[in-house]
Design a protein around this motif. Structure first.
Motif, PDB file in Angstrom:
ATOM      1  N   THR A   3       0.872  -1.211  -0.008  1.00  0.00           N
ATOM      2  CA  THR A   3      -0.147  -0.227   0.048  1.00  0.00           C
ATOM      3  C   THR A   3       0.817   1.427  -0.041  1.00  0.00           C
ATOM      4  O   THR A   3       1.969   1.238   0.605  1.00  0.00           O
ATOM      5  N   ILE A   4       0.313   2.397  -0.673  1.00  0.00           N
ATOM      6  CA  ILE A   4       0.912   3.457  -0.797  1.00  0.00           C
ATOM      7  C   ILE A   4       0.554   4.413   0.231  1.00  0.00           C
ATOM      8  O   ILE A   4      -0.748   4.558   0.734  1.00  0.00           O
ATOM      9  N   THR A   9       2.916  12.697   2.745  1.00  0.00           N
ATOM     10  CA  THR A   9       3.589  12.557   1.681  1.00  0.00           C
ATOM     11  C   THR A   9       3.410  13.944   0.582  1.00  0.00           C
ATOM     12  O   THR A   9       2.206  13.919   0.231  1.00  0.00           O
ATOM     13  N   PRO A  10       4.394  14.749   0.104  1.00  0.00           N
ATOM     14  CA  PRO A  10       4.298  15.773  -0.791  1.00  0.00           C
ATOM     15  C   PRO A  10       3.834  15.437  -1.921  1.00  0.00           C
ATOM     16  O   PRO A  10       4.084  14.035  -2.475  1.00  0.00           O
ATOM     17  N   LYS A  15       2.742  11.283  -6.486  1.00  0.00           N
ATOM     18  CA  LYS A  15       2.558  11.156  -7.619  1.00  0.00           C
ATOM     19  C   LYS A  15       3.657  10.150  -8.322  1.00  0.00           C
ATOM     20  O   LYS A  15       3.370   9.055  -9.143  1.00  0.00           O
ATOM     21  N   ASP A  16       4.872  10.478  -8.145  1.00  0.00           N
ATOM     22  CA  ASP A  16       6.123   9.561  -8.557  1.00  0.00           C
ATOM     23  C   ASP A  16       5.838   8.290  -8.100  1.00  0.00           C
ATOM     24  O   ASP A  16       6.126   7.296  -8.663  1.00  0.00           O
ATOM     25  N   VAL A 392      -6.653   7.034  -8.955  1.00  0.00           N
ATOM     26  CA  VAL A 392      -7.202   7.319  -7.739  1.00  0.00           C
ATOM     27  C   VAL A 392      -6.763   8.712  -7.559  1.00  0.00           C
ATOM     28  O   VAL A 392      -7.295   9.309  -6.688  1.00  0.00           O
ATOM     29  N   LEU A 393      -5.414   8.929  -7.650  1.00  0.00           N
ATOM     30  CA  LEU A 393      -5.030  10.455  -7.189  1.00  0.00           C
ATOM     31  C   LEU A 393      -5.449  11.425  -7.879  1.00  0.00           C
ATOM     32  O   LEU A 393      -5.929  12.488  -7.492  1.00  0.00           O
TER      33      LEU A 393
END
Length: 420
Positions: A3-4, A9-10, A15-16, A392-393
């Protein structure tokens, strides 16, 4: 698939990391098997799945070639008569069932009626049907109707989901539950509750409408007695796609179908005047199978060929956790309605918002499609076969903008449609 974790997190780093996760996604190529409209992020596969690219060609073939050319001969020459069992066996692989235990037929509501009636007949001395407040309403409606139709003093006992285990006792004939709560995504412990039911002599009916094709299911391992599910959510069979039902091998010879149609007969084309049930799960079929919709579902299931449901589950949890953590961080006005632990929910995340309906309409207008469930739930489903972390983002960005700017508060977004 790990999982991220996004909460601190910036955005650029997030995104990276999402892009890296998508680049390493073993399911990424499956996206090409689906027809996703340009500019749409589809988070409603838990209500109606995306159109698989193989389906239009398959339907065209069935209509123009099989029906159009072979006519009635197609029942034999193209195997139409065997489609309910063929499709059932394909679904069986996805829900941990043995071949010959699942058949595709009717719709979920009718199948609930059939398996519940059959289960009650196996426990004639008991009168309680146990369910919970998270069950899908149609299941409860069918149980109420069957109770009234039988007129034998049956009781439908509905308790809170967390109270089901304690409510199981020797008065319960059947425990009837939806494995994944349609509103919140709360996940029941199928194996544990089935074992608890069996310990007091009760049978089990599981509704897999929000499970099949989304999470690993092990009907055989859990020793479930009966199950039902639909073909149009995560299985992507199209609107109104045929449903399916499961009967455990040990019950197949004893179960009495309450609807004794000719397709459940041992030899339909003997045209006997008396009903003799098929030896196996086929006895639960009723009328002539809907060949066009069964063919569409059959073609849709091709997308699952070679897919490991454990891999699907891992990606589902990664997608849904990314969404949950980001929305909780960015949109504090939305209250999490789903379990926080991804292992305790299915493949969806739900939030409460007083103006949830208007919020969802605003999202849909911006190309992010989820749905609304009264009174205040906005639901988001995550289908790993065609969604990415980048999707999702992007959805999080749009939802944050709508909530921050209150752009949901426009007259056209408050006007209720018939389907929410």
């Amino acid at each position: 698939m790990p999982t991220i974790t996004a909460s601190q997190t910036p955005d650029s780093t997030l995104k990276d990391r999402a892009a890296a996760r998508d680049a390493d996604d073993p399911l990424a190529a499956r996206r090409d098997l689906f027809s996703i409209p340009e500019g749409v992020i589809y988070l409603d596969g838990n209500s109606l799945g995306v159109l698989p690219r193989a389906v239009p060609a398959r339907l065209s073939e069935v209509v123009a070639s099989e029906w159009g050319t072979s006519l009635i001969r197609a029942w034999n020459t193209h195997g139409w008569i065997d489609l309910p069992q063929k499709v059932g066996d394909r679904i069986a692989r996805l829900i941990g069932a043995a071949p010959g235990t699942v058949t595709a037929c009717d719709n979920t509501s009718i199948n609930v009626f059939k398996v519940l009636a059959a289960a009650l007949a196996l426990r004639p001395e008991r009168k309680v049907i146990l369910s919970d407040t998270g069950n899908f309403p149609t299941d409860l409606y069918m149980a109420q109707g069957l109770r009234d139709l039988l007129g034998r003093g049956h009781e439908l006992k509905v308790v809170a989901p967390e109270d089901v285990a304690d409510a199981l006792d020797e008065s319960v004939a059947v425990m009837m539950l939806t494995e994944v709560d349609y509103k919140t995504g709360r996940l029941h412990d199928m194996a544990g509750l089935t074992a608890r039911a069996h310990a007091v002599g009760a049978l089990t009916v599981w509704d897999l409408a929000h499970s099949a094709g989304a999470i690993p299911v092990d009907l055989s391992g859990a020793k479930a007695d009966f199950a039902v599910g639909c073909g149009y959510k995560y299985l992507n069979g199209g609107p109104g796609a045929p449903a399916f039902l499961y009967v455990a091998p040990e019950h197949q010879g004893a179960v009495t179908p309450p609807l004794t149609g000719w397709m459940g007969h041992e030899a339909p084309f003997a045209f006997d005047l008396d009903f003799r049930p098929d030896a196996g799960v086929g006895r639960m079929r009723v009328g002539t199978p809907p060949i066009l919709s069964l063919s569409a579902l059959d073609a849709a299931l091709d997308a699952f060929d070679g897919v490991d449901m454990a891999v699907v589950r891992a990606k589902s949890q990664s997608l849904s956790e990314l969404f949950r953590t980001e929305i909780e961080r960015r949109c504090p006005d939305l209250e999490l309605a789903s379990p926080r632990d991804p292992a305790a929910r299915g493949s969806q995340v739900s939030f409460r918002f007083d103006e949830g309906y208007a919020l969802m309409q605003a999202l849909i207008a911006r190309g992010v499609i989820g749905d609304f469930r009264a009174p205040d739930i906005v639901r988001f489903g995550f289908t790993p076969l065609y969604l990415s972390h980048g999707d999702v983002l992007a959805a999080c960005d749009i939802l944050e903008d709508i909530v921050t700017t209150r752009s949901w508060d426009r007259p056209e977004f408050h006007k209720r449609a018939k389907v929410t």
